[in-house]
Scaffold this motif. Structure first.
Motif, PDB file in Angstrom:
ATOM      1  N   HIS A 129       0.857  -1.185   0.000  1.00  0.00           N
ATOM      2  CA  HIS A 129       0.000   0.000   0.000  1.00  0.00           C
ATOM      3  C   HIS A 129       0.897   1.240   0.000  1.00  0.00           C
ATOM      4  O   HIS A 129       1.927   1.259   0.669  1.00  0.00           O
ATOM      5  CB  HIS A 129      -0.886  -0.031   1.250  1.00  0.00           C
ATOM      6  CG  HIS A 129      -1.947   1.024   1.307  1.00  0.00           C
ATOM      7  ND1 HIS A 129      -1.659   2.345   1.546  1.00  0.00           N
ATOM      8  CD2 HIS A 129      -3.306   0.936   1.179  1.00  0.00           C
ATOM      9  CE1 HIS A 129      -2.799   3.040   1.565  1.00  0.00           C
ATOM     10  NE2 HIS A 129      -3.809   2.205   1.338  1.00  0.00           N
ATOM     11  N   PRO A 130       0.549   2.293  -0.725  1.00  0.00           N
ATOM     12  CA  PRO A 130       1.426   3.471  -0.789  1.00  0.00           C
ATOM     13  C   PRO A 130       1.727   4.112   0.562  1.00  0.00           C
ATOM     14  O   PRO A 130       2.806   4.689   0.757  1.00  0.00           O
ATOM     15  CB  PRO A 130       0.668   4.439  -1.714  1.00  0.00           C
ATOM     16  CG  PRO A 130      -0.707   3.890  -1.870  1.00  0.00           C
ATOM     17  CD  PRO A 130      -0.615   2.432  -1.640  1.00  0.00           C
ATOM     18  N   THR A 131       0.805   3.995   1.512  1.00  0.00           N
ATOM     19  CA  THR A 131       1.024   4.619   2.814  1.00  0.00           C
ATOM     20  C   THR A 131       2.062   3.873   3.645  1.00  0.00           C
ATOM     21  O   THR A 131       2.478   4.352   4.697  1.00  0.00           O
ATOM     22  CB  THR A 131      -0.313   4.716   3.587  1.00  0.00           C
ATOM     23  OG1 THR A 131      -1.314   5.218   2.714  1.00  0.00           O
ATOM     24  CG2 THR A 131      -0.208   5.660   4.774  1.00  0.00           C
ATOM     25  N   ALA A 132       2.525   2.726   3.163  1.00  0.00           N
ATOM     26  CA  ALA A 132       3.603   2.024   3.858  1.00  0.00           C
ATOM     27  C   ALA A 132       4.870   2.872   3.920  1.00  0.00           C
ATOM     28  O   ALA A 132       5.738   2.651   4.772  1.00  0.00           O
ATOM     29  CB  ALA A 132       3.896   0.692   3.174  1.00  0.00           C
ATOM     30  N   PHE A 133       4.974   3.867   3.042  1.00  0.00           N
ATOM     31  CA  PHE A 133       6.124   4.773   3.034  1.00  0.00           C
ATOM     32  C   PHE A 133       5.912   6.007   3.916  1.00  0.00           C
ATOM     33  O   PHE A 133       6.743   6.914   3.911  1.00  0.00           O
ATOM     34  CB  PHE A 133       6.433   5.220   1.605  1.00  0.00           C
ATOM     35  CG  PHE A 133       7.016   4.133   0.746  1.00  0.00           C
ATOM     36  CD1 PHE A 133       8.315   3.695   0.935  1.00  0.00           C
ATOM     37  CD2 PHE A 133       6.254   3.541  -0.260  1.00  0.00           C
ATOM     38  CE1 PHE A 133       8.854   2.694   0.148  1.00  0.00           C
ATOM     39  CE2 PHE A 133       6.787   2.543  -1.061  1.00  0.00           C
ATOM     40  CZ  PHE A 133       8.096   2.118  -0.850  1.00  0.00           C
ATOM     41  N   ARG A 134       4.806   6.051   4.636  1.00  0.00           N
ATOM     42  CA  ARG A 134       4.535   7.217   5.496  1.00  0.00           C
ATOM     43  C   ARG A 134       5.698   7.465   6.451  1.00  0.00           C
ATOM     44  O   ARG A 134       6.197   6.537   7.098  1.00  0.00           O
ATOM     45  CB  ARG A 134       3.239   7.002   6.277  1.00  0.00           C
ATOM     46  CG  ARG A 134       2.927   8.118   7.285  1.00  0.00           C
ATOM     47  CD  ARG A 134       1.529   7.954   7.857  1.00  0.00           C
ATOM     48  NE  ARG A 134       0.531   8.402   6.883  1.00  0.00           N
ATOM     49  CZ  ARG A 134      -0.741   8.002   6.877  1.00  0.00           C
ATOM     50  NH1 ARG A 134      -1.160   7.108   7.767  1.00  0.00           N
ATOM     51  NH2 ARG A 134      -1.574   8.462   5.971  1.00  0.00           N
TER      52      ARG A 134
END
Length: 317
Positions: A126-131
């Motif tokens: 998921h893109p938010t894993a890079f938050r």
């Protein structure tokens, strides 16, 4: 958005990292295959446990065998050490999947990817894993920072992120990635102590990157595998049904995040909801917590399986 799943004849989950190990248990079965402390006919083979989760998932269908790594443990060395101790050749892995962007799931990513041995390999997440700037807010004056997943370091290692919020197919339809999981139950309300900084502003972190993968075992139903289930293990299982269109659930396995005082009040409701799902097996791991695991074993003794580092769970059609 639905995802079509091919039926599998066999689904294996090899745990490269979990919080618990007991090499003297000797309680293996055809389904639960424990790591042996034996090497060269001597008791000298160790398996490491730590607060982290990592698995090799192998799906066999029609004589074809496909596999991928799902999560990578906490330390750089733990899951990789166990893979070596178990004699597992990770070069068969066709891809990488991350359940969410917390250190106890991505810490050993690069060392494990090196053992896969491909010049380039995809990592689905998921893109938010890079938050960035995530932290645990223990009190007004005590904030514990969480390490962030670095896209730059992944690229340097030949790991290419495939970011998606939507359900998607893995391994030519032998597995599914659930993407962002809707929160529908009343009691699975996330982690109240988790926050992040957004342009200097403090915001509560819903950990919307938390997700799971799913297989379908022929004639038996879904095998649902989650990392921490910050989205809620019941929300996750229900969404797996919705995404795949498959109602029966054969296995629910993974971290259920019911450990500690904040989450213990949710144990009873979670166990009752698990029973309502009617899985054949429930395999709580990692962050589920001692009290929750004991309650699951007590309430669902026929379904409960105890996981450990180094254990191979084998589910057959």
């Amino acid at each position: 958005m639905g995802v079509s799943l091919r039926e599998a004849d066999r689904v294996e989950v090899v745990t490269l990292q979990d919080n618990y190990i007991d090499l003297a248990a000797f309680d293996g079965t055809a389904t639960v295959q424990r790591a042996a402390p034996v090497k060269g006919m001597a008791i000298r083979n160790s398996i490491l446990a730590e607060h982290g989760f990592s698995t090799l998932v192998i799906v066999t269908a029609g004589g074809e065998r496909h596999s991928l790594l799902f999560d990578f443990g906490f330390s750089e060395h733990g899951a990789a050490f166990n893979a070596d101790a178990l004699g597992i050749d990770l070069r068969e892995a066709e891809g990488l999947v991350l359940s969410h962007g917390h250190m106890d799931h991505f810490g050993g990513l690069i060392p494990l990817a090196r053992r896969v041995g491909k010049d380039q390999i995809d990592l689905v997440l998921h893109p938010t894993a890079f938050r960035r700037e995530r932290y645990l807010k223990v009190g007004a004056d005590l904030k514990l920072d969480l390490p962030s997943l670095s896209a730059a370091k992944l690229h340097e290692a030949g790991i290419f992120p495939v970011e998606t919020k939507k359900p998607s197919s893995l391994l030519d339809g032998h597995l599914a990635f659930l993407g962002e999981i809707p929160r529908v139950t009343e009691f699975e309300t996330g982690f109240p102590l988790m926050f992040y900084r957004d342009k200097g502003e403090e915001k509560w972190d819903p950990i919307e990157d938390d997700t799971a993968i799913v297989a379908c075992l022929k004639g038996k139903g879904l095998v649902v595998l989650t990392g921490c289930a910050h989205s809620g293990i019941i929300n996750t299982a229900k969404y797996a049904r919705e995404v795949t269109g498959i109602e029966p659930i054969h296995v629910v396995m993974g971290g259920f995040h019911l450990t500690g005082a904040v989450f213990e009040p949710r144990i009873a409701q979670t166990v009752e909801a698990l029973k309502a799902l009617k899985p054949r097996y429930v395999v709580p791991t990692h962050c589920t917590g001692r009290k929750a695991i004991l309650q699951i074993e007590k309430e669902m003794p026929q379904e409960f399986l105890l996981n450990m580092s180094g254990t191979r769970m084998v589910f057959e059609a």
